[in-house]
Design an enzyme around this catalytic site. Structure first.
Site, PDB file in Angstrom:
ATOM      1  N   ASP A  63       2.544  -6.129   2.050  1.00 59.36           N
ATOM      2  CA  ASP A  63       1.584  -5.909   3.128  1.00 59.36           C
ATOM      3  C   ASP A  63       1.017  -7.226   3.640  1.00 59.36           C
ATOM      4  O   ASP A  63       0.849  -8.187   2.883  1.00 59.36           O
ATOM      5  CB  ASP A  63       0.436  -5.031   2.607  1.00 59.36           C
ATOM      6  CG  ASP A  63      -0.734  -4.996   3.567  1.00 59.36           C
ATOM      7  OD1 ASP A  63      -0.582  -4.403   4.651  1.00 59.36           O
ATOM      8  OD2 ASP A  63      -1.790  -5.576   3.239  1.00 59.36           O
ATOM      9  N   GLU A 122       5.961  -7.241   5.973  1.00 58.56           N
ATOM     10  CA  GLU A 122       5.235  -6.789   7.160  1.00 58.56           C
ATOM     11  C   GLU A 122       4.780  -8.029   7.927  1.00 58.56           C
ATOM     12  O   GLU A 122       3.739  -8.612   7.642  1.00 58.56           O
ATOM     13  CB  GLU A 122       4.028  -5.931   6.768  1.00 58.56           C
ATOM     14  CG  GLU A 122       3.347  -5.310   7.982  1.00 58.56           C
ATOM     15  CD  GLU A 122       1.911  -4.903   7.743  1.00 58.56           C
ATOM     16  OE1 GLU A 122       1.461  -3.928   8.362  1.00 58.56           O
ATOM     17  OE2 GLU A 122       1.230  -5.573   6.945  1.00 58.56           O
TER      18      GLU A 122
END
Length: 731
Positions: A371, A426
């Site tokens: 993330d 990401e």
């Protein structure tokens, strides 16, 4: 005298090898535009000391090598360095004695307190070594049992020199925390040592070549307005995912987080799976069962930042703001209101890399979706920064070289330790070489999420009518990716469905989803359009947008409305924090048609492997006809986005001559189409240059329809081969 740089052979594509230098500049061979930035990538020929080198801004590969050397020297190599969880925290020995260690360099003294000693601060003092590590050994009881009972509460209590105050903290390496909202919103650390530990039965599946990711959140996976459980996910959701044909699950919000509405992105305890869904053994059973289906499981890992909670988080763990994090402003993410790790310090690095190994070894995860990678890569975190694609944006003082080095180390270790591991970044910035191997000078990820794709679809649906859609722009967004760096494309993820936005299906059909989704009601123009475009948007994203595909749970059947967790702003309601499986299970409702189309896409890809094939050749993007055609993996994909115009004998170019048959057809009645395509029709090519191809064929392509054609002598599967859909559901 100049020295010859050693080289190695790298297979960049099947059967295609390139010779690359071993100085970290191999990516320049792949992308000559990186040549001016070669010094920022490669190792220096003249060795500098570690301290001299770390004041440098650039030279990422040399910095990586220096850290590997430091880990080998001081950390005894990856094998020891990444097993911090077997040294720190609570570890039960074969004789049932317990060794507990904690790094808290600022504290002057520490003791272990808990239910086992009635929270007495002087009962079990700890000793501190020269490296700031406190330790304690607890012998077994007289009857040979561990001194701390299973599932009992514990804390570390420390005195800090600044004020001589006593502070109590949850152990940083604790593997179980629980919350009793009737008593306090603060989490309790729990000593987890069950008498019956889960034993894995299934081996890990092989790494998928055409990755099809089912993004899921255990808590929202119940259709009831409450938090779902690991066991329910195992029993109820895994069969659905297997039925659809996905080969990978990405589990969100597993690492423990105090605030449910944070979607798991404000982690408090990094080694503890969220207790709100069940026990650690329940999570192990979920992953093991998925492996039994042949499905790999990825953890959505949050190493980009940490929750700022003090009493049940890592913040101010030893009384300072810089134990695991940067001190001062650099250690705070103002927009996310969270803390930022110090990736350039030895112990935080050991903590994070051990965290990766812990989830791989103890829970048998198959990899990670990292993330917030954009936030990690840059000191400005990408905030209010419009990346234009100029290479100077990726090699300047705004790059966080310590974070880049951590990601290189993480990927290098994971790939060496687990050959079938998958890592996904990401990242919205487009950092060059993010998805190239570390030894080439890359950062080492397998895939980057194609985050511009879903944003484009939502923007088009919000701001444009169908006749304003630009075919060239759709193709550009779906194909605009770095050569030889893999992307995972998606039409929508959890981000697009969060409150304030809506799912694609809801943007397309809105309030009519409440009134006209029954087979017993007339097929209105809005539902017809919405169902048709939903199938087309997802399929063109799947076939053209990348080397992997992702779907957020429920969106495969056109989940309505949006996603909103219980919070103060909605009176703690769970109404939107759940998946409405009842609408797809009801055979009278039209959601089932989208579900089966999604299944047809996944099954077709598993036979024809377009995701693992080279990028498509786009032969046609006609603005007036609203038509896009391309070839990939020997399949001709033809999309007619025109709202009203169907075309007879429409000419489509192809590189491959032969007789073609339909393998996928979104207009089939089994997908709520109009049945305008005859599947037993053969399409014969003719020689002659057309749209950059040496051959062409003519097809009938109805409005708002996609068809996929495959050479008859290479047919493996067609949608007509699908067995009767729906082995579950209500009438």
């Amino acid at each position: 005298m100049s020295q010859t740089v050693p080289t190695f052979q790298e297979e960049i594509e099947p059967g295609r090898f390139l010779t690359m230098p071993e100085d970290g500049s191999g990516v320049v061979v792949l992308d000559p535009w990186l040549e001016p930035f070669k010094p920022a990538l490669q190792a220096r020929s003249r060795t500098k000391t570690l301290n001299e080198y770390f004041v440098s801004i650039h030279r990422r590969y040399k910095r990586f090598q220096s850290w590997v050397a430091k880990i080998n020297e001081s950390g005894k190599g990856y094998e020891n360095f990444t097993k911090g969880y077997e040294y720190f925290g609570f570890n039960v020995q074969p004789d049932n004695s317990i060794i507990y260690r904690e790094w808290a360099p600022n504290a002057t003294s520490a003791s272990l307190i808990g239910e086992f000693n009635n929270w007495q601060h002087d009962a079990h003092p700890m000793k501190k070594d020269d490296f700031g590590v406190f330790h304690l050994s607890l012998p077994p009881t007289a009857d040979g049992k561990p001194a701390i009972p299973h599932n009992s509460k514990v804390k570390i209590s420390m005195k800090i020199p600044q004020s001589n105050d006593r502070i109590d903290r949850l152990p940083a390496w604790i593997t179980r925390v629980t919350q009793d909202l009737n008593v306090s919103p603060i989490y309790d650390a729990v000593f987890w040592n069950p008498p019956q530990k889960y034993v894995f039965k299934n081996s890990r599946p092989k790494k998928p070549t055409g990755i099809k990711v089912y993004e899921a959140h255990v808590g929202i996976s119940s259709q009831e307005p409450r938090v779902g459980t690991y066991k329910e996910f195992t029993s109820n959701i895994l069969p659905r995912i297997a039925h659809l044909g996905y080969n990978t699950i990405q589990l969100m919000a597993v690492m423990e987080h105090a605030y449910y509405a944070s979607f798991g992105y404000q982690v408090t305890s990094y080694f503890a799976p969220s207790s709100r869904y069940g026990t650690p053994e329940d999570l192990k059973e979920l992953i093991d069962t998925a492996h039994g289906y042949g499905i790999t499981v990825l953890l959505d890992v949050v190493h980009s930042h940490a929750c700022k909670n003090v009493l049940d988080g890592l913040n101010e763990f030893d009384g300072t703001d810089h134990c695991y994090f940067h001190e001062g402003a650099r250690g705070r993410h103002e927009l996310w209101d969270s803390r930022l790790f110090n990736y350039g310090a030895f112990e935080p690095l050991r903590f994070l890399m051990s965290n990766l190994r812990y989830w791989m070894d103890v829970y048998q995860f198959d990899g990670f979706r990292f993330d917030g990678v954009t936030s990690m890569l840059y000191k400005h975190h990408g905030l209010s920064y419009g990346f234009s694609g100029g290479y100077h944006e990726y090699f300047n003082e705004g790059v966080d070289d310590e974070a880049v080095t951590y990601l290189m180390l993480a990927n290098d270790f994971l790939n060496k330790q687990y050959p079938d591991v998958t890592t996904i970044a990401e990242d919205v910035s487009g950092m060059p070489a993010l998805c190239r191997p570390v030894r080439e000078g890359g950062i080492g990820f397998d895939y980057r999420l194609a985050m511009a794709v879903p944003d484009t679809w939502i923007k088009m649906l919000k701001e444009q009518n169908d006749d304003e859609w630009e075919m060239g722009n759709i193709v550009y967004v779906l194909t605009n990716r770095r050569h030889l760096e893999k992307n995972i494309a998606y039409a929508e993820s959890h981000d697009q469905a969060l409150v304030g936005d809506k799912t694609l299906a809801f943007w397309l059909m809105d309030k009519e989803m409440y009134t006209n989704m029954s087979d017993l009601s007339p097929l209105t123009s809005i539902i017809d359009r919405g169902m048709s475009l939903h199938k087309m948007i997802r399929f063109i994203t799947h076939a053209l947008g990348g080397e992997g595909y992702l779907n957020f749970e429920g969106n495969e059947f056109g989940h309505p409305e949006w996603l909103d967790f219980p919070r103060a702003g909605n009176n703690a309601s769970f109404h939107y924090a759940r998946r409405q499986w009842n609408v797809v299970d009801d055979k009278l409702l039209r959601y089932k048609y989208l579900n089966e189309w999604d299944r047809a896409m996944q099954v077709a890809e598993s036979h024809y492997h377009w995701l693992s094939s080279p990028q498509a050749f786009v032969s046609r993007k006609h603005e007036g006809d609203k038509l896009i055609a391309f070839e990939r993996a020997g399949i001709i994909f033809i999309f007619n986005f025109h709202a009203t115009q169907s075309f007879s004998d429409y000419c489509i170019g192809t590189h491959n001559p032969g007789e073609y048959r339909v393998i996928l057809d979104s207009d089939d009645k089994k997908f709520l189409g109009h049945g305008r395509i005859q599947h037993n029709t053969s399409y014969f090519t003719n020689p002659g240059h057309y749209d950059g191809c040496d051959h062409h064929l003519k097809v009938y392509i109805p409005s708002r329809t996609v068809i996929a054609l495959r050479s008859k002598d290479r047919l493996e599967w067609t949608q007509d081969d699908m067995e009767v859909p729906y082995q579950y559901g209500s009438n």
